[in-house]
Design a protein around this motif. Structure first.
Motif, PDB file in Angstrom:
ATOM      1  N   GLY A 235       0.798  -1.224   0.000  1.00 26.81           N
ATOM      2  CA  GLY A 235       0.000   0.000   0.000  1.00 26.81           C
ATOM      3  C   GLY A 235       0.831   1.275   0.000  1.00 26.81           C
ATOM      4  N   LYS A 236       2.154   1.126   0.217  1.00 27.82           N
ATOM      5  CA  LYS A 236       3.021   2.314   0.294  1.00 27.82           C
ATOM      6  C   LYS A 236       3.186   2.951  -1.091  1.00 27.82           C
ATOM      7  N   LEU A 237       3.234   4.299  -1.125  1.00 29.74           N
ATOM      8  CA  LEU A 237       3.457   5.014  -2.388  1.00 29.74           C
ATOM      9  C   LEU A 237       4.940   5.325  -2.540  1.00 29.74           C
ATOM     10  N   VAL A 238       5.497   5.014  -3.691  1.00 28.09           N
ATOM     11  CA  VAL A 238       6.904   5.364  -3.950  1.00 28.09           C
ATOM     12  C   VAL A 238       7.018   5.959  -5.351  1.00 28.09           C
ATOM     13  N   GLY A 239       8.149   6.628  -5.577  1.00 26.26           N
ATOM     14  CA  GLY A 239       8.392   7.232  -6.877  1.00 26.26           C
ATOM     15  C   GLY A 239       9.166   6.301  -7.802  1.00 26.26           C
ATOM     16  N   ASP A 240       9.744   6.909  -8.850  1.00 24.59           N
ATOM     17  CA  ASP A 240      10.527   6.152  -9.828  1.00 24.59           C
ATOM     18  C   ASP A 240      12.009   6.119  -9.460  1.00 24.59           C
ATOM     19  N   VAL A 241      12.386   6.898  -8.433  1.00 26.86           N
ATOM     20  CA  VAL A 241      13.795   7.017  -8.058  1.00 26.86           C
ATOM     21  C   VAL A 241      13.995   6.390  -6.674  1.00 26.86           C
TER      22      VAL A 241
END
Ligand code: NDP
Length: 288
Positions: A235-241
């Motif tokens: 459920g955690k949101l992360v970016g592309d980096v």
């Protein structure tokens, strides 16, 4: 390393816009945004709700049109035409993606360019190419404001954009070019991505793959804008980096969430208020 606080900058913009909205109301113009949602895509519903909340916050009239997922293209075009002709609606946004049976290009082209606050109409894209913008897409516009906020001069910098979509990659590459950066655009067929990323003074990652850009690819002192929004299994949101590792090297980096996302909505409000302002001026000019 400094985190770029997109949330705080977005709030600053919205506070300024509140004043602008009050000014317009004082002159008989109440900015209005129509949001058209086709179907019941849960992610789209979340975005539409966030946009409605932002309207409320700055005093913009919000007209939400939720349409059946099987609506015929012709019917949707009629609905858009109604909004084009409604003097209380200054901005029209059709939430993407649309169901497969609808032709996105035809639908977006049906919105009057002067109400196209998403900046996706071919005329607005063309105006961006020739650096005579009317409405610019909200996410890249927000990125430019985040970069401006760092105080770093973009001119002459090596900028690398990973991603070439029409809504993020291509327009941000053009905006950076217009600010005299030397721009490289990378995509899924790019060879030696690591090497290209390693040259970037300014890196824009707009891919949609969690932590695809490794922290140790990043040049020391770079500015990194992470556009990616990826939800992991937990459920955690992360970016592309790869944020932790990258932030050991960067001068400035945007977190996910709290970086580009809030600025996208602030820029949607900015474009809507601008559309209302232009509308108000046009009406005045036509008065005898
Ligand atoms: P698209 O899927 O339209 O484009 C993704 C781009 O990434 C494509 O150009 C694709 O290349 C490229 N790509 C894919 N895999 C690789 C790879 N292995 N190496 C290099 N490039 C690759 O996505 P969007 O531009 O719409 O969005 C990108 C991300 O940004 C998503 O996570 C989205 O959720 C997020 N987003 C966030 C917003 C915000 O407000 N924060 C707003 C809009 C988007 P190719 O063209 O060759 O397929």
């Amino acid at each position: 390393m400094a985190n770029i606080d997109g949330k705080a900058l977005a709030q600053k913009f919205k506070d300024r816009l509140k004043d602008e909205v009050n000014f317009l109301k004082g002159h008989g113009v109440k900015p209005g945004l129509a949001v058209v949602l086709v179907g019941d895509n849960p992610a789209s519903q979340v975005y539409v709700r966030a946009k409605g909340k932002a309207c409320e916050e700055i005093g913009v009239n919000s007209f939400q049109h939720t349409l059946h997922k099987e609506i015929a293209q012709e019917e949707l075009l009629w609905q858009i035409s109604e909004l084009n002709n409604d003097p209380n609606v200054h901005g029209i946004l059709v939430q993407l993606p649309l169901p497969d049976h609808l032709n996105e290009k035809v639908i977006l082209e049906a919105i009057l360019p002067e109400k196209d606050i998403d900046g996706f109409h071919p005329l607005n894209i063309g105006r961006l190419v020739i650096n005579q913008p009317l409405f610019q897409p909200c996410t890249p516009l927000g990125i430019m404001k985040l970069l401006e906020g760092t105080g770093v001069d973009i001119s002459g910098k090596e900028a690398v954009v990973v991603g070439r979509s029409t809504i993020v990659g291509k327009p941000i590459a053009l905006m950076l070019l217009h600010k005299n950066a030397t721009v490289t655009i990378c995509h899924s067929r790019t060879l030696n991505l690591e090497e290209k990323v390693g040259k970037a003074d300014i890196l824009i990652a707009a891919i949609g793959k969690p932590a695809m850009i490794k922290g140790d690819w990043i040049k020391q002192g770079a500015i990194v804008i992470d556009v990616g929004i990826n939800r992991l299994g937990d459920g955690k949101l992360v970016g592309d980096v790869e944020f932790e590792e990258a932030s050991k090297r960067t001068a400035f980096i945007t977190p996910v969430p709290g970086g580009v996302g809030p600025m996208t909505i602030a820029m949607l409000m900015y474009n809507t208020v601008e559309a209302a302002r232009r509308h108000g001026l046009r009406i005045r000019e036509r008065r005898p």
